[in-house]
Design a protein around this motif. Structure first.
Motif, PDB file in Angstrom:
ATOM      1  N   TYR A 132       0.824  -1.209   0.000  1.00 32.87           N
ATOM      2  CA  TYR A 132       0.000   0.000   0.000  1.00 32.87           C
ATOM      3  C   TYR A 132       0.860   1.261   0.000  1.00 32.87           C
ATOM      4  N   LYS A 133       1.870   1.312   0.846  1.00 34.40           N
ATOM      5  CA  LYS A 133       2.755   2.478   0.894  1.00 34.40           C
ATOM      6  C   LYS A 133       4.067   2.237   0.158  1.00 34.40           C
ATOM      7  N   GLY A 134       4.541   1.032   0.152  1.00 36.60           N
ATOM      8  CA  GLY A 134       5.854   0.729  -0.415  1.00 36.60           C
ATOM      9  C   GLY A 134       5.868   0.556  -1.916  1.00 36.60           C
ATOM     10  N   GLY A 135       4.674   0.512  -2.550  1.00 35.87           N
ATOM     11  CA  GLY A 135       4.616   0.353  -3.997  1.00 35.87           C
ATOM     12  C   GLY A 135       4.914  -1.070  -4.427  1.00 35.87           C
ATOM     13  N   ILE A 136       5.327  -1.214  -5.672  1.00 33.36           N
ATOM     14  CA  ILE A 136       5.584  -2.535  -6.248  1.00 33.36           C
ATOM     15  C   ILE A 136       7.071  -2.861  -6.165  1.00 33.36           C
ATOM     16  N   VAL A 137       7.386  -3.981  -5.541  1.00 32.08           N
ATOM     17  CA  VAL A 137       8.777  -4.442  -5.422  1.00 32.08           C
ATOM     18  C   VAL A 137       8.824  -5.920  -5.791  1.00 32.08           C
ATOM     19  N   THR A 138       9.984  -6.376  -6.205  1.00 28.79           N
ATOM     20  CA  THR A 138      10.110  -7.797  -6.538  1.00 28.79           C
ATOM     21  C   THR A 138       9.900  -8.635  -5.282  1.00 28.79           C
ATOM     22  N   LEU A 139       9.399  -9.834  -5.463  1.00 28.49           N
ATOM     23  CA  LEU A 139       9.182 -10.714  -4.321  1.00 28.49           C
ATOM     24  C   LEU A 139      10.505 -11.086  -3.663  1.00 28.49           C
ATOM     25  N   GLU A 140      11.550 -11.234  -4.457  1.00 27.51           N
ATOM     26  CA  GLU A 140      12.873 -11.525  -3.889  1.00 27.51           C
ATOM     27  C   GLU A 140      13.317 -10.412  -2.947  1.00 27.51           C
ATOM     28  N   ALA A 141      13.142  -9.161  -3.384  1.00 27.59           N
ATOM     29  CA  ALA A 141      13.524  -8.028  -2.538  1.00 27.59           C
ATOM     30  C   ALA A 141      12.646  -7.964  -1.298  1.00 27.59           C
ATOM     31  N   PHE A 142      11.348  -8.205  -1.483  1.00 31.86           N
ATOM     32  CA  PHE A 142      10.421  -8.158  -0.354  1.00 31.86           C
ATOM     33  C   PHE A 142      10.776  -9.200   0.695  1.00 31.86           C
ATOM     34  N   ALA A 143      11.191 -10.380   0.261  1.00 27.97           N
ATOM     35  CA  ALA A 143      11.522 -11.448   1.202  1.00 27.97           C
ATOM     36  C   ALA A 143      12.659 -11.051   2.133  1.00 27.97           C
ATOM     37  N   ASP A 144      13.533 -10.155   1.675  1.00 29.52           N
ATOM     38  CA  ASP A 144      14.674  -9.715   2.482  1.00 29.52           C
ATOM     39  C   ASP A 144      14.408  -8.432   3.254  1.00 29.52           C
ATOM     40  N   MET A 145      13.234  -7.837   3.053  1.00 31.50           N
ATOM     41  CA  MET A 145      12.901  -6.590   3.759  1.00 31.50           C
ATOM     42  C   MET A 145      12.503  -6.878   5.202  1.00 31.50           C
ATOM     43  N   PRO A 146      12.836  -5.964   6.117  1.00 33.66           N
ATOM     44  CA  PRO A 146      12.367  -6.156   7.502  1.00 33.66           C
ATOM     45  C   PRO A 146      10.852  -6.028   7.559  1.00 33.66           C
ATOM     46  N   LYS A 147      10.242  -6.728   8.483  1.00 38.93           N
ATOM     47  CA  LYS A 147       8.788  -6.659   8.623  1.00 38.93           C
ATOM     48  C   LYS A 147       8.377  -5.298   9.156  1.00 38.93           C
ATOM     49  N   ASP A 148       7.275  -4.788   8.629  1.00 41.32           N
ATOM     50  CA  ASP A 148       6.768  -3.490   9.057  1.00 41.32           C
ATOM     51  C   ASP A 148       5.249  -3.530   9.089  1.00 41.32           C
ATOM     52  N   ASN A 149       4.609  -2.362   9.143  1.00 43.13           N
ATOM     53  CA  ASN A 149       3.156  -2.287   9.236  1.00 43.13           C
ATOM     54  C   ASN A 149       2.497  -1.877   7.928  1.00 43.13           C
ATOM     55  N   ASP A 150       3.181  -2.099   6.812  1.00 37.52           N
ATOM     56  CA  ASP A 150       2.571  -1.862   5.511  1.00 37.52           C
ATOM     57  C   ASP A 150       1.545  -2.966   5.248  1.00 37.52           C
ATOM     58  N   ILE A 151       0.793  -2.824   4.162  1.00 34.05           N
ATOM     59  CA  ILE A 151      -0.203  -3.828   3.795  1.00 34.05           C
ATOM     60  C   ILE A 151       0.129  -4.392   2.425  1.00 34.05           C
ATOM     61  N   LEU A 152       0.206  -5.707   2.330  1.00 32.17           N
ATOM     62  CA  LEU A 152       0.394  -6.372   1.053  1.00 32.17           C
ATOM     63  C   LEU A 152      -0.964  -6.413   0.347  1.00 32.17           C
ATOM     64  N   VAL A 153      -1.058  -5.727  -0.779  1.00 30.10           N
ATOM     65  CA  VAL A 153      -2.335  -5.595  -1.486  1.00 30.10           C
ATOM     66  C   VAL A 153      -2.548  -6.752  -2.451  1.00 30.10           C
ATOM     67  N   ARG A 154      -1.531  -7.048  -3.233  1.00 28.56           N
ATOM     68  CA  ARG A 154      -1.666  -8.147  -4.200  1.00 28.56           C
ATOM     69  C   ARG A 154      -0.294  -8.672  -4.600  1.00 28.56           C
ATOM     70  N   VAL A 155      -0.295  -9.856  -5.173  1.00 29.69           N
ATOM     71  CA  VAL A 155       0.902 -10.459  -5.757  1.00 29.69           C
ATOM     72  C   VAL A 155       0.731 -10.434  -7.265  1.00 29.69           C
ATOM     73  N   ILE A 156       1.766  -9.994  -7.973  1.00 34.82           N
ATOM     74  CA  ILE A 156       1.722  -9.875  -9.430  1.00 34.82           C
ATOM     75  C   ILE A 156       2.736 -10.838 -10.032  1.00 34.82           C
ATOM     76  N   VAL A 157       2.290 -11.660 -10.954  1.00 34.12           N
ATOM     77  CA  VAL A 157       3.180 -12.599 -11.646  1.00 34.12           C
ATOM     78  C   VAL A 157       3.215 -12.227 -13.119  1.00 34.12           C
ATOM     79  N   LYS A 158       4.386 -11.807 -13.590  1.00 32.94           N
ATOM     80  CA  LYS A 158       4.556 -11.451 -14.994  1.00 32.94           C
ATOM     81  C   LYS A 158       4.719 -12.719 -15.831  1.00 32.94           C
TER      82      LYS A 158
END
Length: 270
Positions: A132-158
Motif C-alpha cells: 500500500y505504501k511501499g509500492g511494487i517491489v520484486t518478491l525476492e527483494a520483499f523477502a529480504d525486507m524487515p517486517k513493518d506495518n505496511d499492507i500487502l495488497v496483491r501479488v503480481i506474476v509477470k
C-alpha cells in the motif's frame, strides 16, 4: 489464547493502513496461525470487503489479491497452466482442503515463514508484491525486507516464456516441508529457490556456464547432478525436529537434480 478487543471491517485500504500503524492492531486473513498464538490484539482489521479475493489474468500478467485463498490458487486453471502445475503442487500438501479454503496468499507471503511452500513457489516466478505504501517491489527483494506495518495488497506474476517445477519432501503427507524446491528455466536464464532450510526461502540464479550446459543438445544427468551439487553447496541449512542440516543438504541435491532433469526432458530450457 488469542484475545481480540475490537473488530473493524475496513472500508478502504487507507483506513486499514492507518489502523494498522498501531502496534496493538493486526490485519487478519484466514487467521489459521494467528488463532494459535497468545497475542493480545486491540483491533482486528478485516480486508474481506475490499474485493481483494480474486485472481485476474491478462496477456501480460496475473494479479492475485491478498485475500485470495490457497484453494483458489490450487484450482485456478490459467495460473496452473502457466506454471505447469507448480502452483497447485506447492499448495496441495498444505494440511487439507478446509485449511486451504481459509488460508490466504497475503498471509502466506507477508509472513515470510521459513516453512512457506507458497513463498518458495512464487519466488521462482517473475513475481512482485504491491504494498500500500511501499509500492511494487520484486518478491525476492520483499523477502529480504524487515517486517513493518505496511499492507500487502496483491501479488503480481509477470508472464514469461519459461518452464518450472515445484518439488518438496515431507516426513508425513500434510506436515511442513523438510525441504521445498522450485526450479524455473528460460532460454538464457534459470532460477532455483530453496525453502524450509528451515529458514525462509532463498533464490539462486544459475550462472551463464550452468545455463550453457543445460542448453546443450547432449546434456547428461551427470552434468545436472554436478549443477545440483554446486547449488546445494551455496544454500545454508540448519537442523530442527524434522531433519538435520546434513539431510536437508542431501535433499537439495536430490530435488534440484530431479527438477532440472524433468525440465530438460520436457524441453524446458528451450
Amino acid at each position: 489464547m488469542l484475545k481480540i478487543k475490537d473488530y473493524v471491517k475496513a472500508e478502504s485500504l487507507g483506513q486499514a493502513y492507518e489502523l494498522n500503524q498501531k502496534k496493538a492492531n493486526r490485519i487478519i486473513g484466514g487467521m489459521l496461525w494467528m488463532k494459535m498464538s497468545d497475542a493480545q490484539i486491540q483491533t482486528a482489521i478485516d480486508l474481506s470487503g475490499l474485493g481483494l479475493d480474486q485472481i485476474e489474468e491478462t496477456d501480460e500478467e496475473f494479479s492475485i489479491g491478498c485475500m485470495t485463498t490457497l484453494r483458489q490458487l490450487e484450482l485456478h486453471e490459467g495460473l496452473n497452466t502457466y506454471t505447469n502445475g507448480a502452483v497447485r503442487e506447492s499448495v496441495r500438501h498444505i494440511v487439507g482442503v478446509q485449511f486451504r479454503n481459509l488460508a490466504t496468499i497475503g498471509g502466506s507471503i507477508f509472513g515470510r515463514y521459513g516453512f512457506s511452500d507458497v513463498l518458495t513457489c512464487f519466488m521462482g516466478l517473475d513475481a512482485y508484491v504491491e504494498l500500500y505504501k511501499g509500492g511494487i517491489v520484486t518478491l525476492e527483494a520483499f523477502a529480504d525486507m524487515p517486517k513493518d506495518n505496511d499492507i500487502l495488497v496483491r501479488v503480481i506474476v509477470k508472464k514469461k516464456a519459461q518452464r518450472c517445477v515445484y518439488l518438496s519432501h515431507r516426513n508425513t503427507k500434510t506436515d511442513f516441508p523438510v525441504i521445498a524446491c522450485m526450479v524455473s528455466l528460460q532460454e538464457n536464464a534459470g532460477k532455483v529457490v530453496i525453502g524450509a532450510r528451515p529458514g525462509k526461502a532463498m533464490a539462486l540464479h544459475l550462472s551463464g556456464e550452468q545455463m550453457k550446459i543445460l542448453n546443450s543438445a547432449d546434456v547428461s544427468e551427470t552434468c545436472v547432478k554436478k549443477i545440483a551439487e554446486e547449488i546445494s553447496a551455496d544454500v545454508p541449512t540448519d537442523s530442527n525436529i524434522r531433519a538435520s542440516a546434513q539431510y536437508r543438504s542431501h535433499l537439495i541435491r536430490v530435488l534440484v537434480r530431479r527438477a532440472i532433469m524433468q525440465l530438460v526432458k520436457e524441453g524446458g530450457c528451450e
